[in-house]
Design a protein around this motif. Sequence first.
Motif, mmCIF file in Angstrom:
data_model
loop_
_atom_site.group_PDB
_atom_site.id
_atom_site.type_symbol
_atom_site.label_atom_id
_atom_site.label_comp_id
_atom_site.label_asym_id
_atom_site.label_seq_id
_atom_site.Cartn_x
_atom_site.Cartn_y
_atom_site.Cartn_z
ATOM 1 N N HIS A 87 0.839 -1.212 0.000
ATOM 2 C CA HIS A 87 0.000 0.000 0.000
ATOM 3 C C HIS A 87 0.868 1.253 0.000
ATOM 4 C CE1 HIS A 87 -3.663 2.312 1.878
ATOM 5 N NE2 HIS A 87 -3.144 2.913 0.830
ATOM 6 N N LYS A 107 -6.599 -5.926 -9.095
ATOM 7 C CA LYS A 107 -7.186 -6.549 -7.908
ATOM 8 C C LYS A 107 -6.162 -6.601 -6.778
ATOM 9 C CE LYS A 107 -9.503 -10.721 -6.234
ATOM 10 N NZ LYS A 107 -9.975 -12.093 -6.559
ATOM 11 N N GLU A 153 -5.751 -3.174 -5.357
ATOM 12 C CA GLU A 153 -6.873 -2.814 -4.492
ATOM 13 C C GLU A 153 -6.765 -3.499 -3.140
ATOM 14 O OE1 GLU A 153 -10.144 -3.965 -6.926
ATOM 15 O OE2 GLU A 153 -10.244 -2.040 -7.994
ATOM 16 N N GLU A 154 -6.329 -4.764 -3.164
ATOM 17 C CA GLU A 154 -6.151 -5.490 -1.905
ATOM 18 C C GLU A 154 -5.045 -4.854 -1.075
ATOM 19 O OE1 GLU A 154 -5.406 -9.461 -3.195
ATOM 20 O OE2 GLU A 154 -7.517 -9.936 -3.522
ATOM 21 N N GLN A 198 -4.233 -1.731 -1.030
ATOM 22 C CA GLN A 198 -4.693 -0.463 -0.477
ATOM 23 C C GLN A 198 -5.709 -0.647 0.643
ATOM 24 O OE1 GLN A 198 -4.977 2.881 -3.581
ATOM 25 N NE2 GLN A 198 -4.962 1.023 -4.813
ATOM 26 N N GLU A 199 -6.189 -1.870 0.804
ATOM 27 C CA GLU A 199 -7.063 -2.173 1.926
ATOM 28 C C GLU A 199 -6.274 -2.601 3.152
ATOM 29 O OE1 GLU A 199 -9.685 -5.137 0.469
ATOM 30 O OE2 GLU A 199 -10.736 -3.780 -0.894
#
Length: 424
Positions: free
Chosen positions: A139, A394, A397-398, A400-401
């Motif tokens: 991230h 994907k 995005e994972e 950044q979570e």
Amino acid sequence: MAAPSKVFSLEGKVLKLDTAQDLEAHIGPLRIMDDVEEVHILGNTLGVEACKLLGQVLASKKSLKVANLADIFTGRLLNEIPEALSSLLTSILNLPNLRTVNLNDNAFGLNTQAPLVAFLSSHVPLQHLYLNNNGLGPHAGILIADALSELHAKKAAAKKAGHDVPYLETVICGRNRLENGSMLAWAKAFSLHNKVKEVKMVQNGIRQEGIEQLLTAGLNHATELKILDLQDNTFTIKGAKALAKVVPLWADIQELGIGDSLLGAKGGVLLADALAKGQNPKLETLRLQYNDITSVGVKAFASVAKVGLPALKRIELNGNKFSEDDESILALQDLLYERKENYGGEIVDEDFWGVDSLSDLEEMDSEDEEEEEEVEQEEEEELSPEEKAEKLVKEAEEAQEEPTVQLMDDEIDALAKKLEKTGI
């Protein structure tokens, strides 16, 4: 390297500087050095108040070219580092000649990214960036890469306005667990900063899909690249194909590090075949240890070294799968010894010449061949470009979570905003 009279250093003194008073006892010489060009603070530990004072002193040093702030937060609490770092980076942001910033070996992680991102996106003079072993994670890796992309736009605007602005030439960002999740962002950053000359991203947990993205959508644009080190990531045949595709684009490459990267027997041959095209005449060092390269690959490298790599001085092949008395290895050793004798000069550093020690070789067996065939077969089921992009998006995005603990929210937000508003 600056003249000694223009260098201030506390390097390696192992000082514990908590307060401004603690630091004051050591920076008297720096205060009176109006023409200081290099400051080395690495190897000490600084608290918030000490960083504030150091920042105040550095802010007036308009001739400063190098700020080595590596390993300055050892033993500090996580809630100290963001404010301390922000104090320093805010102060040096406007220094017009500060080209080199070294922040290696500081435990930043995701919680400390705000002041770092604000600085990297805005410090137009930045030419050499060292961010090694900072615990970033994917991230924060995305945020850092995006900051560098934003920096490119500001550099371009400054150039257009007639300012003398250096290109970003060095990016050292290893041991940071960047992983696949940040590779879309890094590929974009390198596609923009295409004058980069040295990139080292070792031991980042980047798998083959991320390697492919980084090489074919990022570093393929960096046609002036001289040093590339991606050791201790995962290539497999997919990454090997990507490397074979782009390596002929790097006419100036001098050092290529792909050691401990699961290149594989066939991957090794693919790389050798790509180098055989003769597009890398300046390549001096090739690091390929622990890659399951077999005698077939060694034979290919021995062949290309004769003609396709006229500048080759050093090849590292320990930990692969062939015999120490393989005739191709003997040929390589003879060739590089002859070059050393002819071109090495009177004082020779043996570490820069020849074949490395082959003390840890393995033997190829039928099970290894079967395993590689299985891996290749799986990867031959090639995804479409759209499917590849979707997979990497994907993972981004994972990434950044990834959870983060907000430390001293109001204070950190205020410092980050202050840093963002500071201009060149």
